[in-house]
Structures are given as C-alpha cells and as structure tokens.
Design a protein around this motif. Structure first.
Motif, PDB file in Angstrom:
ATOM      1  N   ALA A   1       2.565  10.204 -10.149  1.00 45.98           N
ATOM      2  CA  ALA A   1       2.383   8.845  -9.543  1.00 45.98           C
ATOM      3  C   ALA A   1       1.507   8.907  -8.029  1.00 45.98           C
ATOM      4  O   ALA A   1       1.739   9.882  -7.330  1.00 45.98           O
ATOM      5  CB  ALA A   1       3.667   8.136  -9.259  1.00 45.98           C
ATOM      6  N   VAL A   2       0.950   7.768  -8.100  1.00 46.61           N
ATOM      7  CA  VAL A   2       0.401   7.657  -6.525  1.00 46.61           C
ATOM      8  C   VAL A   2       1.027   6.260  -6.068  1.00 46.61           C
ATOM      9  O   VAL A   2       0.945   5.218  -6.734  1.00 46.61           O
ATOM     10  CB  VAL A   2      -1.121   7.333  -6.579  1.00 46.61           C
ATOM     11  CG1 VAL A   2      -1.520   6.924  -5.249  1.00 46.61           C
ATOM     12  CG2 VAL A   2      -1.657   8.722  -6.717  1.00 46.61           C
ATOM     13  N   THR A   3       1.776   6.430  -4.944  1.00 40.79           N
ATOM     14  CA  THR A   3       2.682   5.283  -4.546  1.00 40.79           C
ATOM     15  C   THR A   3       2.410   4.810  -3.133  1.00 40.79           C
ATOM     16  O   THR A   3       1.786   5.573  -2.207  1.00 40.79           O
ATOM     17  CB  THR A   3       4.183   5.525  -4.396  1.00 40.79           C
ATOM     18  OG1 THR A   3       4.319   6.067  -5.815  1.00 40.79           O
ATOM     19  CG2 THR A   3       5.040   4.296  -4.122  1.00 40.79           C
ATOM     20  N   VAL A   4       2.450   3.446  -2.751  1.00 41.30           N
ATOM     21  CA  VAL A   4       2.139   3.141  -1.510  1.00 41.30           C
ATOM     22  C   VAL A   4       3.166   3.741  -0.571  1.00 41.30           C
ATOM     23  O   VAL A   4       4.325   4.026  -0.585  1.00 41.30           O
ATOM     24  CB  VAL A   4       2.327   1.586  -1.235  1.00 41.30           C
ATOM     25  CG1 VAL A   4       2.770   1.056   0.064  1.00 41.30           C
ATOM     26  CG2 VAL A   4       1.105   0.777  -1.843  1.00 41.30           C
TER      27      VAL A   4
ATOM     28  N   SER B   1      -3.204   7.064  -1.996  1.00 42.50           N
ATOM     29  CA  SER B   1      -4.520   7.177  -2.828  1.00 42.50           C
ATOM     30  C   SER B   1      -4.330   8.783  -2.986  1.00 42.50           C
ATOM     31  O   SER B   1      -3.832   9.651  -2.371  1.00 42.50           O
ATOM     32  CB  SER B   1      -5.668   6.889  -2.167  1.00 42.50           C
ATOM     33  OG  SER B   1      -5.818   7.593  -0.912  1.00 42.50           O
ATOM     34  N   GLY B   2      -5.207   9.149  -4.238  1.00 45.51           N
ATOM     35  CA  GLY B   2      -5.158  10.744  -4.549  1.00 45.51           C
ATOM     36  C   GLY B   2      -5.220  10.829  -5.975  1.00 45.51           C
ATOM     37  O   GLY B   2      -5.446   9.971  -6.849  1.00 45.51           O
TER      38      GLY B   2
ATOM     39  N   SER C   1      12.302  -1.660   0.998  1.00 47.57           N
ATOM     40  CA  SER C   1      10.931  -1.602   0.929  1.00 47.57           C
ATOM     41  C   SER C   1      10.232  -1.967  -0.504  1.00 47.57           C
ATOM     42  O   SER C   1      11.294  -1.849  -1.468  1.00 47.57           O
ATOM     43  CB  SER C   1      10.495  -0.283   1.205  1.00 47.57           C
ATOM     44  OG  SER C   1      10.636   0.748   0.177  1.00 47.57           O
ATOM     45  N   THR C   2       9.414  -2.460  -0.684  1.00 50.82           N
ATOM     46  CA  THR C   2       8.543  -2.482  -2.035  1.00 50.82           C
ATOM     47  C   THR C   2       6.982  -2.137  -1.780  1.00 50.82           C
ATOM     48  O   THR C   2       6.532  -2.509  -0.748  1.00 50.82           O
ATOM     49  CB  THR C   2       8.818  -3.972  -2.319  1.00 50.82           C
ATOM     50  OG1 THR C   2       8.383  -4.219  -3.645  1.00 50.82           O
ATOM     51  CG2 THR C   2       8.466  -4.932  -1.392  1.00 50.82           C
ATOM     52  N   GLY C   3       6.540  -1.836  -2.976  1.00 53.35           N
ATOM     53  CA  GLY C   3       5.093  -1.460  -2.737  1.00 53.35           C
ATOM     54  C   GLY C   3       4.505  -1.132  -4.360  1.00 53.35           C
ATOM     55  O   GLY C   3       5.266  -1.137  -5.254  1.00 53.35           O
ATOM     56  N   ALA C   4       3.109  -0.862  -4.103  1.00 49.58           N
ATOM     57  CA  ALA C   4       2.458  -0.803  -5.542  1.00 49.58           C
ATOM     58  C   ALA C   4       2.578   0.690  -5.721  1.00 49.58           C
ATOM     59  O   ALA C   4       2.564   1.404  -5.005  1.00 49.58           O
ATOM     60  CB  ALA C   4       1.210  -1.217  -5.302  1.00 49.58           C
ATOM     61  N   GLN C   5       2.466   0.975  -7.162  1.00 45.45           N
ATOM     62  CA  GLN C   5       2.584   2.277  -7.633  1.00 45.45           C
ATOM     63  C   GLN C   5       1.487   2.419  -8.750  1.00 45.45           C
ATOM     64  O   GLN C   5       1.570   1.387  -9.634  1.00 45.45           O
ATOM     65  CB  GLN C   5       3.894   2.759  -8.159  1.00 45.45           C
ATOM     66  CG  GLN C   5       3.850   4.267  -8.374  1.00 45.45           C
ATOM     67  CD  GLN C   5       5.292   4.594  -9.111  1.00 45.45           C
ATOM     68  OE1 GLN C   5       5.706   3.892 -10.325  1.00 45.45           O
ATOM     69  NE2 GLN C   5       6.131   5.290  -8.280  1.00 45.45           N
ATOM     70  N   VAL C   6       0.988   3.492  -9.108  1.00 46.63           N
ATOM     71  CA  VAL C   6       0.210   3.895 -10.412  1.00 46.63           C
ATOM     72  C   VAL C   6       1.029   4.967 -10.988  1.00 46.63           C
ATOM     73  O   VAL C   6       1.135   6.182 -10.157  1.00 46.63           O
ATOM     74  CB  VAL C   6      -1.243   4.004 -10.177  1.00 46.63           C
ATOM     75  CG1 VAL C   6      -1.904   4.122 -11.532  1.00 46.63           C
ATOM     76  CG2 VAL C   6      -1.997   2.915  -9.564  1.00 46.63           C
ATOM     77  N   ARG C   7       1.282   5.009 -12.310  1.00 46.52           N
ATOM     78  CA  ARG C   7       2.139   6.250 -12.578  1.00 46.52           C
ATOM     79  C   ARG C   7       1.886   6.619 -13.950  1.00 46.52           C
ATOM     80  O   ARG C   7       1.287   5.674 -14.846  1.00 46.52           O
ATOM     81  CB  ARG C   7       3.697   6.026 -12.549  1.00 46.52           C
ATOM     82  CG  ARG C   7       4.598   6.910 -13.051  1.00 46.52           C
ATOM     83  CD  ARG C   7       5.951   6.302 -12.967  1.00 46.52           C
ATOM     84  NE  ARG C   7       7.163   7.330 -13.795  1.00 46.52           N
ATOM     85  CZ  ARG C   7       7.326   7.279 -14.727  1.00 46.52           C
ATOM     86  NH1 ARG C   7       6.788   6.542 -15.905  1.00 46.52           N
ATOM     87  NH2 ARG C   7       8.167   8.177 -15.242  1.00 46.52           N
TER      88      ARG C   7
ATOM     89  N   ALA D   1      -6.175   7.358  -8.281  1.00 44.85           N
ATOM     90  CA  ALA D   1      -5.549   5.999  -7.804  1.00 44.85           C
ATOM     91  C   ALA D   1      -5.548   5.797  -6.609  1.00 44.85           C
ATOM     92  O   ALA D   1      -5.455   6.760  -5.733  1.00 44.85           O
ATOM     93  CB  ALA D   1      -4.228   6.275  -8.673  1.00 44.85           C
ATOM     94  N   GLU D   2      -5.445   4.544  -6.353  1.00 41.42           N
ATOM     95  CA  GLU D   2      -5.280   3.695  -5.225  1.00 41.42           C
ATOM     96  C   GLU D   2      -4.068   2.922  -5.191  1.00 41.42           C
ATOM     97  O   GLU D   2      -3.979   2.322  -6.245  1.00 41.42           O
ATOM     98  CB  GLU D   2      -6.336   3.371  -4.456  1.00 41.42           C
ATOM     99  CG  GLU D   2      -7.679   3.866  -4.408  1.00 41.42           C
ATOM    100  CD  GLU D   2      -8.712   3.649  -3.674  1.00 41.42           C
ATOM    101  OE1 GLU D   2      -8.589   2.355  -3.367  1.00 41.42           O
ATOM    102  OE2 GLU D   2      -9.691   4.243  -3.686  1.00 41.42           O
ATOM    103  N   ALA D   3      -3.297   2.468  -4.206  1.00 37.65           N
ATOM    104  CA  ALA D   3      -1.958   1.693  -4.371  1.00 37.65           C
ATOM    105  C   ALA D   3      -2.078   1.197  -2.796  1.00 37.65           C
ATOM    106  O   ALA D   3      -2.203   1.924  -1.873  1.00 37.65           O
ATOM    107  CB  ALA D   3      -0.910   2.340  -4.712  1.00 37.65           C
ATOM    108  N   THR D   4      -2.184  -0.241  -2.620  1.00 38.06           N
ATOM    109  CA  THR D   4      -1.900  -0.821  -1.354  1.00 38.06           C
ATOM    110  C   THR D   4      -1.088  -2.213  -1.483  1.00 38.06           C
ATOM    111  O   THR D   4      -0.912  -2.735  -2.540  1.00 38.06           O
ATOM    112  CB  THR D   4      -3.420  -1.344  -0.947  1.00 38.06           C
ATOM    113  OG1 THR D   4      -3.770  -2.465  -1.947  1.00 38.06           O
ATOM    114  CG2 THR D   4      -4.435  -0.460  -1.080  1.00 38.06           C
ATOM    115  N   GLY D   5      -0.577  -2.452  -0.348  1.00 36.06           N
ATOM    116  CA  GLY D   5       0.102  -3.489  -0.105  1.00 36.06           C
ATOM    117  C   GLY D   5       1.619  -3.278  -0.259  1.00 36.06           C
ATOM    118  O   GLY D   5       2.148  -2.089  -0.795  1.00 36.06           O
TER     119      GLY D   5
END
Length: 411
Positions: free
Chosen positions: A40-43, A63-64, A94-100, A72-76
């Motif tokens: 995963a790439v997580t904020v 990102s990475g 906390s809360t944030g975006a993730q690509v997994r 992948a990139e995640a923001t916000g």
C-alpha cells in the motif's frame, strides 16, 4: 467479426489468439499485477508542532512504488494530534487516502484511526489517489494510427461513487504513451470519467459491480517507451460520511487490447454484422470488403475510383523519361519489396501485389515504386488517418511502348 492484439493485465489464463491476432502480453506475463497482497501507499500527515495540545492538521501525502508494476500517490486527509513532549507526538484521530493491492485487485481506500468525531463536525477533507501502471515487465509500446481498448471491473463497495451524496466524487483513467503524452479517446478528451460511462449498476449500489470499456486512438506519432495506464480518484468528504465505509473504488480484471485496423474500419463504416467478413460485398459493387479496406474506399457506396493513373516524370530528368504511373492508397507504413518483378507488401492485415504488363497476357514486368511527384496526387482526395498514397511505374518510356498496364491485387 473482431480480431485483436491483446495485452491482458490480470491474473487470467493465457489469451487465446483469434484469427489474425498476435498477443503482445497475456495473463501469464502479468500474473503478479496486483501482488503482493497488502502492499500500500498511504497518506503520511505532517507532525504536529512541538507544544501542541490539540493540533488539527490538514492534508498530507504519500507516494512510491506499489508492488512490481505500479506507482501510486495519495493526498489529502486530516489528523488531530498532540505534541507536548519533544518528538513525542500522540495521534488522537486521523483519516487519509490509500492505494492498496489485494492480490486480485487495485483498491482506492480511506484509512482512519481513532475516534473521528474528535476531528470536529462540519469538517471536510479533499481526498485523491493515483495509481499508474508503468513498471517492469514486457514493454507495452503503443503504435501510431492504432486503436486501444481498455476494460476493467469497477466495484463501489461503500457507495462513495454516488454523486447524490454531495461529495462530488471523481474517478478517471488515462492511457499515456512512452513520453507521458495522454492519448485521445474515441469519446473526446484524454481523461475519462469512469462515472460518466454506463455504470448504473455500480454507482450508488451496495457492492455494485460494472465493467467499464474505453477506446483510445493514437495519432501519427507516439512517444517511444513503455505505455502507462493511470487511474485517479478524488472527492470532498465530510466527516459524517466517513462511516459509510473505507473503500472508495476497486479495480480488477484489467485488460488492454489493440483493436486490429480492419475491425476499426468495419465499425467506423457501420457495416452490418452479417456483412463484415473480408470477402463480403455490402454495396454489391463487385469489390469485397478486403479491397475496400485496403484502398480506403466506401464499402457502403459503389461508383468510386480505386486508383489513379497518370503519365509523369518520376525521376525529375524531364518529359523524355516520363513513365506510366499508378497511384493508389495503401495502409500507412506499408513496406513494398520486389518479388519476381511484382511489388508486394502486407500492412495491418491488407495484402498488396502490384503487377505490370504491356499486353494484358503476361504480368511479369519489373514494377518499381517511384518517389511521389506532386502531380501524381494533385487531384486525389485527402485520405483518412491510417492510409497514404504510393506510386508505381512500369519500366521503359511511354513513347517506346504503345500500351502499358498496371494493376493491384489483394490476397
């Protein structure tokens, strides 16, 4: 009839080639597309300033590389934290975006910790994430003047793709060439909004699943190198909606196919399915589809000229060397070579054989391709993308031969 070159990006069985198809990449080449599971790439939120009692931090980024084939990139997002002791931050929520990666799919998630109500009511967060297929494996190089079809399953497990929630969701995809230039789609534009496609069974339906299909058409040139497929999701999420679920969207069974030019031509000309065979003749003009396709003529209307004949000066040395020349449309990029005096070429499924004769009995003259003179194409109509004019001549000068004949055959 559909024949295609297939690039399959999924853990699927090997693509079974249909007639006239050549697999660039099949499922076995990218069996690890969505692995390793859990990658995963997580904020990552900034650290609360030293001395903070309860600091609300907006945004963040991450990102990475993601697995073997993605970036992948995640923001916000939001984070509430204290930092009363030097370098001893305590995250309250906390809360944030993730690509997994899940092993079988690409997930766009929101990851939350702590009691989110602590972050405050009425707070919204901007959320976005991008995943780009551009990593190691068989190089996926795009060709000019070609059509590519990208299809994939979309799952809206939490209903966050439903625009009626007032969160202005977006989820789009692009096809990029090796120089990162976006390729235009058949529907216009380069960034395709997946929510604008026929996905009614997905949007707003719990655990809804639909299949999205988009076509892209390259121009006369494309940047060299590996192509990329990019997915981007985003939304403005009020905190009171975060309890709906953690999954924004899931992508699986991703496939990219290069649609063979004959199929594209058939569809562009709206030939009825029953008349799409290369040997069929929809307009009953005696010219089968394979000939109309090879010469870029209208398969739905007879009464058109296939080729143009002229007496011209192919070598620039003056009228005394003028020769009998035939100019015809061929598929762009066709490479003609001599075979027994004939000029032959195969390009995009079209087979050409140019032959010459002085008597219509023996077609054994040594035909040659000539550098195109403006006079040979001056009165010819413009050709659509994917075709170009080429000119051929018989040997000898017209004053030395009473008659000369040229013809083109299609196998």
């Amino acid at each position: 009839m559909k024949r295609c070159i297939s690039l399959t990006l999924a853990a699927l069985p090997a693509f079974a080639s249909s007639l006239g198809a050549e697999a660039i990449v099949d499922g076995s080449n990218y069996g690890d597309l969505f692995n390793p599971s859990g990658a995963a790439v997580t904020v990552v939120h900034p650290t609360a300033p030293e001395g903070s009692i309860a600091q609300l931090l907006l945004s963040g980024n991450g990102s990475g590389p993601l697995g073997l084939h993605w970036d992948a990139e995640a923001t916000g997002g939001l984070k509430l934290a204290t930092n009363l002791i030097l370098d001893d931050e305590i995250v309250l929520a906390s809360t944030g975006a993730q690509v997994r990666l899940s092993g079988s799919a690409l997930e766009f998630n929101q990851v939350s910790t702590g009691v989110l109500s602590l972050l405050g009511t009425g707070v919204t967060m901007n959320w976005s994430a991008t995943a780009t297929f551009d990593k190691a494996g068989a190089v996926v190089a795009l060709s000019p003047n070609s059509v590519y079809e990208i299809s994939f399953n979309v799952v809206d497990g939490s209903g966050l793709l439903n625009s009626t929630l007032g969160i202005t969701p977006s989820f789009g995809m692009q096809l990029l060439d090796g120089a990162n230039n976006p390729v235009g789609s058949s529907t216009g534009g380069t960034l395709i909004n997946v929510l604008g496609l026929d996905l009614l069974e997905v949007v707003g339906a719990p655990q809804g699943t639909g299949r999205a299909t988009v076509r892209f058409r390259t121009g006369t040139t494309v940047g060299s190198g590996a192509a990329k497929v990019r997915f981007t999701g985003g939304a403005v999420l009020p905190l009171n909606l975060l309890g709906i679920g953690s999954n924004f969207a899931t992508i699986s069974n991703l496939m990219v196919e290069q649609i063979d030019p004959y199929t594209v031509w058939v569809e562009d000309n709206e030939i009825p399915e029953s008349m799409q065979d290369p040997d069929a003749d929809p307009d009953s003009d005696g010219k089968p589809n394979k000939q109309e396709y090879a010469l870029s003529t209208d398969p739905n209307s007879g009464g058109h000229d296939d080729v143009d004949f002229a007496t011209g000066d192919p070598d620039g040395s003056g009228p005394e060397t003028s020769a009998f020349v035939m100019t015809l449309p061929v598929r762009s990029g066709a490479q003609f070579s001599n075979q027994g005096g004939d000029q032959i070429a195969t390009q995009d499924g079209a087979n050409y054989r140019v032959e010459g004769s002085f008597d219509l009995a023996s077609w054994s003259l040594a035909v040659s391709e000539v550098t195109q003179d403006d006079a040979f194409v001056a009165d010819l109509p413009a050709l659509p993308v994917g075709w170009e004019y080429r000119s051929f001549r018989v040997p000898g000068q017209t004053p030395d031969s009473v008659r000369a004949f040229l013809r083109v055959k299609f196998d």
